[in-house]
Design a protein around this motif. Structure first.
Motif, PDB file in Angstrom:
ATOM      1  N   GLY A  19       0.803  -1.373  -0.181  1.00  0.00           N
ATOM      2  CA  GLY A  19      -0.091   0.004   0.044  1.00  0.00           C
ATOM      3  C   GLY A  19       0.779   1.292  -0.006  1.00  0.00           C
ATOM      4  N   CYS A  20       2.047   1.142   0.055  1.00  0.00           N
ATOM      5  CA  CYS A  20       3.150   2.318   0.212  1.00  0.00           C
ATOM      6  C   CYS A  20       3.324   2.596  -1.281  1.00  0.00           C
ATOM      7  CB  CYS A  20       4.198   2.264   1.308  1.00  0.00           C
ATOM      8  SG  CYS A  20       3.548   2.427   2.813  1.00  0.00           S
ATOM      9  N   GLY A  21       3.255   1.513  -2.184  1.00  0.00           N
ATOM     10  CA  GLY A  21       4.076   1.794  -3.562  1.00  0.00           C
ATOM     11  C   GLY A  21       2.887   2.647  -4.347  1.00  0.00           C
ATOM     12  N   GLN A  22       3.284   2.992  -5.418  1.00  0.00           N
ATOM     13  CA  GLN A  22       2.511   3.829  -6.221  1.00  0.00           C
ATOM     14  C   GLN A  22       1.072   3.555  -6.394  1.00  0.00           C
ATOM     15  OE1 GLN A  22       4.455   5.355  -9.619  1.00  0.00           O
ATOM     16  NE2 GLN A  22       6.079   6.034  -8.747  1.00  0.00           N
ATOM     17  N   MET A  23       0.839   2.198  -7.054  1.00  0.00           N
ATOM     18  CA  MET A  23      -0.467   1.945  -7.070  1.00  0.00           C
ATOM     19  C   MET A  23      -1.177   1.600  -6.171  1.00  0.00           C
ATOM     20  SD  MET A  23      -2.044   1.542 -10.328  1.00  0.00           S
ATOM     21  CE  MET A  23      -3.709   0.638 -10.705  1.00  0.00           C
ATOM     22  N   GLY A  24      -0.569   1.006  -4.901  1.00  0.00           N
ATOM     23  CA  GLY A  24      -1.327   0.698  -3.700  1.00  0.00           C
ATOM     24  C   GLY A  24      -1.827   2.104  -3.074  1.00  0.00           C
ATOM     25  N   GLN A  25      -1.007   3.156  -3.047  1.00  0.00           N
ATOM     26  CA  GLN A  25      -1.394   4.399  -2.581  1.00  0.00           C
ATOM     27  C   GLN A  25      -2.760   4.912  -3.517  1.00  0.00           C
ATOM     28  OE1 GLN A  25       1.601   7.693  -1.628  1.00  0.00           O
ATOM     29  NE2 GLN A  25       3.122   5.933  -1.947  1.00  0.00           N
ATOM     30  N   TRP A  26      -2.389   4.761  -4.586  1.00  0.00           N
ATOM     31  CA  TRP A  26      -3.663   5.321  -5.565  1.00  0.00           C
ATOM     32  C   TRP A  26      -5.069   4.498  -5.028  1.00  0.00           C
ATOM     33  CZ3 TRP A  26      -7.564   3.875  -8.992  1.00  0.00           C
ATOM     34  CH2 TRP A  26      -8.039   4.746  -9.635  1.00  0.00           C
ATOM     35  N   PHE A  27      -4.863   3.206  -4.782  1.00  0.00           N
ATOM     36  CA  PHE A  27      -6.268   2.558  -4.508  1.00  0.00           C
ATOM     37  C   PHE A  27      -6.369   2.962  -3.226  1.00  0.00           C
ATOM     38  CE2 PHE A  27      -6.388  -0.074  -8.117  1.00  0.00           C
ATOM     39  CZ  PHE A  27      -7.336  -0.732  -8.296  1.00  0.00           C
ATOM     40  N   ALA A  28      -5.530   3.252  -2.235  1.00  0.00           N
ATOM     41  CA  ALA A  28      -6.099   3.775  -0.746  1.00  0.00           C
ATOM     42  C   ALA A  28      -6.568   4.702  -0.925  1.00  0.00           C
ATOM     43  CB  ALA A  28      -4.520   3.607  -0.190  1.00  0.00           C
ATOM     44  N   ARG A  29      -6.139   5.867  -1.639  1.00  0.00           N
ATOM     45  CA  ARG A  29      -6.924   7.201  -1.747  1.00  0.00           C
ATOM     46  C   ARG A  29      -8.298   7.015  -2.360  1.00  0.00           C
ATOM     47  NH1 ARG A  29      -4.133   9.794  -6.165  1.00  0.00           N
ATOM     48  NH2 ARG A  29      -6.170   9.227  -7.367  1.00  0.00           N
ATOM     49  N   GLU A  30      -8.532   6.392  -3.475  1.00  0.00           N
ATOM     50  CA  GLU A  30      -9.794   6.071  -3.915  1.00  0.00           C
ATOM     51  C   GLU A  30     -10.528   5.287  -3.132  1.00  0.00           C
ATOM     52  OE1 GLU A  30     -10.844   7.483  -6.952  1.00  0.00           O
ATOM     53  OE2 GLU A  30      -8.752   8.656  -6.577  1.00  0.00           O
ATOM     54  N   LEU A  31     -10.447   4.177  -2.422  1.00  0.00           N
ATOM     55  CA  LEU A  31     -11.116   3.635  -1.595  1.00  0.00           C
ATOM     56  C   LEU A  31     -11.367   4.474  -0.405  1.00  0.00           C
ATOM     57  CD1 LEU A  31      -9.520   0.024  -1.971  1.00  0.00           C
ATOM     58  CD2 LEU A  31     -11.856   0.722  -2.746  1.00  0.00           C
TER      59      LEU A  31
END
Length: 307
Positions: A19-31
């Motif tokens: 979740g600290c990777g770029q895609m993980g952060q992106w999904f975290a923000r959207e969810l």
């Protein structure tokens, strides 16, 4: 679009491994923007896995391709039977098999066909590979749809076959072009000053490709044996056509072009039938994007990044 307020009664506890990777952060923000409680799980958090993974309603695996199966196997021992697990990597057969084998609960393979540079889920394709207990993921699929995503159903085997063409060969072709331009020390800025629109588009694509992680690019090309074999076949095609050029075989090049032209005319015949709706499609896409951008709210307080 499902608003944060509307979703409060159905808030999910989500842990994103990677979740600290770029895609993980992106999904975290959207969810989290939809009212869910999101925890970003990093490699340093395994000592706390019992709580961070065991208490989750959904675990999303967003790690490099070569680490995915290993991480799934390690994480599964901490999951309750009621926890759902899904991966969002670009290979599906082995990850889905691993999730089915090591976890007894709900399983689904997901492949978002976009990177973390996009602004939202709107008009983005997400490939869905069903595994087990699909109903546990219905809220997530409904969320994707509400955000404007296009969900495409596939088996893991079909997905991986298609990604050989959609991702691996495309990456190799453009990677090769970029290497060539660099080795020839081409003045890119000067070339753009007298370029056609298609050349500008190609350079823009190369710019985005080489702005990505070198490790990710390599992993996409090397992810499966089928990808490696197909890329080698593509390189052999380059060599065959280059030989025609070296021999100044005009008729041979024309024959290759016309044969391929026939293939594309047949393969894309249905495109003409949809041409009349193109204007409406563009209008609807623009309207949808404007609506989503206007409705989006910042709810970063719902993202927990562990250290």
């Amino acid at each position: 679009m499902v608003s944060k307020t509307e979703n409060k009664g159905n808030s999910q506890r989500i842990t994103i491994i990677g979740g600290c990777g770029q895609m993980g952060q992106w999904f975290a923000r959207e969810l989290s923007a939809n009212g869910h409680k999101v925890c970003a799980f990093g490699n340093q958090d395994w000592p706390f896995a019992q709580k961070l993974l065991g208490d989750a309603d959904l675990v999303l695996v967003s790690v490099p391709i070569e680490k995915t199966v290993e991480v799934i196997k390690r994480a599964a021992q901490y999951l309750k039977p009621t926890t759902a697990i899904a991966d969002i990597t670009s290979v599906k057969t082995e990850p889905v098999q691993a999730m089915m084998e090591y976890h007894k609960g709900a399983v689904m393979g997901l492949h978002p066909m976009f990177g973390p540079k996009v602004e939202s889920f709107a008009q983005q394709i997400i490939v869905v590979c069903r595994g087990r207990n699909d109903d546990r993921f219905q809220w997530l699929l409904d969320f994707f749809k509400a955000q404007g995503s296009n969900l495409v159903e596939s088996t893991p085997k079909e997905h991986d076959k298609m990604m050989t063409i959609v991702q691996a060969m495309r990456h190799f072709a453009r990677f090769s072009l970029g290497v060539f331009l660099a080795e020839e020390n081409i003045d890119i800025q000067r070339s753009l000053s007298m370029a056609s629109p298609t050349y500008c588009q190609e350079i823009d694509i190369l710019k985005r490709l080489f702005a990505q992680s070198s490790h990710l690019c390599a992993d996409i090309m090397l992810a499966t044996e089928e990808r490696c074999e197909t890329i080698v076949t593509l390189a052999e095609t380059y060599s065959r056509l280059a030989k025609l050029v070296a021999e100044k075989d005009r008729e041979g090049l024309i024959k290759e072009f016309e044969s391929t032209q026939t293939f594309f005319n047949q393969a894309l015949a249905s495109e003409d039938k949809e041409e009349e709706t193109a204007e409406n499609y563009l209008i609807n896409r623009f309207t949808s994007q404007q609506h989503l951008n206007g409705s989006k709210k910042d709810s970063s307080e719902n993202v927990l990044i562990t250290r």
